[in-house]
Design a protein around this motif. Structure first.
Motif, mmCIF file in Angstrom:
data_model
loop_
_atom_site.group_PDB
_atom_site.id
_atom_site.type_symbol
_atom_site.label_atom_id
_atom_site.label_comp_id
_atom_site.label_asym_id
_atom_site.label_seq_id
_atom_site.Cartn_x
_atom_site.Cartn_y
_atom_site.Cartn_z
ATOM 1 N N TYR A 254 -11.089 -0.096 -2.407
ATOM 2 C CA TYR A 254 -9.903 -0.937 -2.484
ATOM 3 C C TYR A 254 -9.542 -1.292 -3.932
ATOM 4 O O TYR A 254 -8.383 -1.610 -4.217
ATOM 5 N N ASP A 255 -10.526 -1.242 -4.819
ATOM 6 C CA ASP A 255 -10.263 -1.585 -6.203
ATOM 7 C C ASP A 255 -9.348 -0.575 -6.896
ATOM 8 O O ASP A 255 -8.741 -0.874 -7.930
ATOM 9 N N GLU B 130 -4.651 -0.766 -6.276
ATOM 10 C CA GLU B 130 -3.610 -1.417 -7.072
ATOM 11 C C GLU B 130 -3.020 -0.471 -8.112
ATOM 12 O O GLU B 130 -1.795 -0.378 -8.254
ATOM 13 N N SER B 131 -3.877 0.239 -8.847
ATOM 14 C CA SER B 131 -3.380 1.161 -9.869
ATOM 15 C C SER B 131 -2.626 2.322 -9.232
ATOM 16 O O SER B 131 -1.610 2.794 -9.776
ATOM 17 N N MET C 5 -0.939 2.255 -6.334
ATOM 18 C CA MET C 5 0.334 1.750 -5.843
ATOM 19 C C MET C 5 1.309 1.508 -6.995
ATOM 20 O O MET C 5 2.515 1.712 -6.847
ATOM 21 N N GLU C 6 0.801 1.089 -8.139
ATOM 22 C CA GLU C 6 1.657 0.900 -9.309
ATOM 23 C C GLU C 6 2.197 2.247 -9.775
ATOM 24 O O GLU C 6 3.366 2.363 -10.165
ATOM 25 N N ARG D 194 4.858 3.212 -7.312
ATOM 26 C CA ARG D 194 6.061 2.399 -7.511
ATOM 27 C C ARG D 194 6.871 2.913 -8.695
ATOM 28 O O ARG D 194 8.103 3.042 -8.613
#
Length: 214
Positions: A62-63, A66-67, A69-70, A73
């Protein structure tokens, strides 16, 4: 008096005539094939992103989400910016260059939406400038050399100008590239300014400004 010309002679003439003119059907077919290639590329590209995402979730990493998904995006935003440029020929050219040109990796940079069709400028001329410069880099990139060839295209809309910056990194035929760029520059319009033209070993920078004051 009626001609006694053999019937097959007229057929030959018609065949020759048809060979000298491009087939509209053939042009449409090529455009359709290009669209299919683009569609397949982006479908495959997004499937890869989804597989990586599912892989992280399955492995409970899970860590890393975030990167990732960025990154997704940013990718979605950039593709949105490109699709809203308002110049269909330029949009298709840029997308095709990214997917079909193997010699150079293209990176496009935009910080905001730019609607060329709403600017007091000729979008066809903008397309011609971008295409001529990018094709020049492609033609003069030294192949078979170590390292990657990268071209970054940066669109910048200022208050009174549209600026197109080209940053190239990779082995290049310096003298031939400069000659080709000078030829493009010689046919520049009165509203165009070449702010930067730098060519040296393994890199080049070209910045072209187009006045929006008419």
């Amino acid at each position: 008096m009626m001609s006694k010309r053999p019937d097959n002679e007229q057929v030959v003439v018609d065949c020759k005539h048809s060979q000298t003119e491009p087939s509209v059907e053939g042009m449409d077919t090529e455009q359709n094939l290009q669209f299919i290639r683009l569609l397949n590329h982006y479908r495959h590209d997004w499937m890869n992103e989804i597989q990586v995402l599912f892989g992280y979730v399955k492995l409970k990493k899970y860590d890393k989400l975030e990167s990732l998904m960025e990154k997704i995006r940013h990718k979605v935003q950039l593709e949105s910016y490109i699709s809203k440029l308002g110049a269909p020929n330029l949009i298709v050219y840029l997308l095709a260059y990214q997917t079909e040109v193997k010699e150079i990796a293209l990176s496009i940079v935009m910080e905001q939406e730019i609607h060329l069709n709403e600017l007091p400028a000729d979008s066809n001329r903008i397309y011609a400038i971008v295409r001529s410069v990018m094709e020049t880099f492609k033609e003069n990139a030294r192949q078979g050399m170590d390292g990657e060839h990268v071209l970054k295209l940066h669109f910048i809309q200022e208050e009174e100008r549209l600026v197109m910056e080209f940053h190239y990194a990779g082995s290049v035929k310096e003298s031939l590239l400069m000659q080709s760029l000078q030829k493009i520059r010689q046919v520049s319009g009165p509203l165009e300014t070449w702010d930067v033209v730098q060519v040296k070993e393994n890199q080049a920078v070209v910045a072209i400004g187009l006045s929006l004051n008419t």
